[in-house]
Design an enzyme around this catalytic site. Structure first.
Site, short mmCIF file in Angstrom:
data_model
loop_
_atom_site.label_atom_id
_atom_site.label_comp_id
_atom_site.label_asym_id
_atom_site.label_seq_id
_atom_site.Cartn_x
_atom_site.Cartn_y
_atom_site.Cartn_z
N TYR A 278 15.42 6.18 35.38
CA TYR A 278 16.30 5.02 35.20
C TYR A 278 16.56 4.72 33.72
O TYR A 278 17.59 4.15 33.37
CB TYR A 278 15.68 3.80 35.91
CG TYR A 278 16.68 2.78 36.38
CD1 TYR A 278 17.84 3.14 37.06
CD2 TYR A 278 16.44 1.42 36.18
CE1 TYR A 278 18.74 2.20 37.51
CE2 TYR A 278 17.34 0.46 36.63
CZ TYR A 278 18.48 0.85 37.30
OH TYR A 278 19.38 -0.10 37.74
N LYS B 17 18.66 -3.71 32.43
CA LYS B 17 18.31 -4.68 33.47
C LYS B 17 17.30 -5.70 32.94
O LYS B 17 17.34 -6.88 33.32
CB LYS B 17 17.75 -3.97 34.71
CG LYS B 17 18.79 -3.20 35.50
CD LYS B 17 19.86 -4.11 36.09
CE LYS B 17 20.81 -3.36 37.02
NZ LYS B 17 21.91 -4.20 37.50
#
Length: 259
Positions: A158, A165
């Site tokens: 990720y 995020k």
């Protein structure tokens, strides 16, 4: 009219296919009595086609969150559909993007330009979108809900999207702090992985998603976006009048599991 969002006016971003969480938020919002306006980026004809699959076809406004002209004119365009002086009750931020070199295990070699794009589109845009719509939101107070993916830990593949995020989570808290006196709440729904168009752009998504097969105590269906969408609709409603700066996890419980 009855329903959890009866009489409310909601703007939903990020509808690209009918498998996306954003689509199901729009669908449920309409079913609960809301009037919905969508935004689309790039492939507007695709979004317009998907909008016809909602219980009631929703208007689509072009929005690139990196385009200042789009942001500057957004409130006026929304008002054209909702009516002058009416206001907006809710905004759903379902926007995220990272260039390919910022994902997939390239964390140590990603250049700043790609990192900056990921942060601007995926985190800063929560602030820029909310401020663009502030003239409509502050008329009645409102609820801003963003889509999150748990940033407490480092996930496989990720990479800089995970960092973005984390920035999104912090941005939401500061927005909650600064907009509370206007009656505007800002919260996030941290959803488990869904096999959507966005997921396909993440190299190694299957490896990441495999975690949910063994670690979700109440189970998790990668093909069912509705649980996350229900969480968003709940936060858009009046049932959380004093909840702001919160992250609601709709992930089958994975976020709280230890080893």
């Amino acid at each position: 009219m009855s329903g959890l969002l009866a009489g409310k006016r909601i703007l939903v971003t990020g509808v690209l296919t009918d498998s996306s969480i954003a689509f199901h938020v729009a669908r449920l919002a309409q079913e609960e009595g809301a009037e919905v306006v969508l935004t689309g980026f790039g492939r507007l004809t695709l979004v317009q086609r998907i909008a016809k699959r909602l219980p009631k076809e929703a208007p689509v406004i072009e929005l690139d969150v990196q385009n200042s002209e789009h942001l500057d004119t957004l409130a006026d365009k929304v008002a054209e559909y909702l009516g002058e002086g009416v206001g907006l009750d809710g905004v759903v931020h379902s926007i995220g993007f990272a260039p390919q070199d910022a994902l997939g295990g390239n964390f140590l070699n990603t250049g700043w330009e790609s990192v900056a794009t990921a942060v601007e589109v995926s985190a800063y845009s929560l602030k820029s979108l909310t401020m663009a719509l502030l003239p409509l939101l502050e008329k009645r107070g409102g609820s801003v809900v963003g889509m999150d993916f748990d940033a407490q830990v480092a996930w496989p593949k990720y990479d800089w999207m995970g960092v973005a995020k984390a920035a999104l989570e912090s941005t939401s808290r500061y927005l909650a702090r600064d907009l509370g006196d206007k009656g505007i709440r800002c919260n996030l729904v941290s959803a488990g992985p869904i096999k959507s168009m966005a997921a396909k752009s993440i190299p190694g998504f299957e490896e990441l998603a495999d975690v949910w097969k063994t670690r979700a105590p109440i189970g998790w269906d990668l093909t069912d976006p509705e649980p996350a969408a229900r969480g968003v609709v709940a936060l858009l409603s009046d049932w959380f009048p004093k909840t702001t700066g919160e992250i609601v996890h709709v992930d089958g419980g994975v976020h709280m599991m230890g080893a």
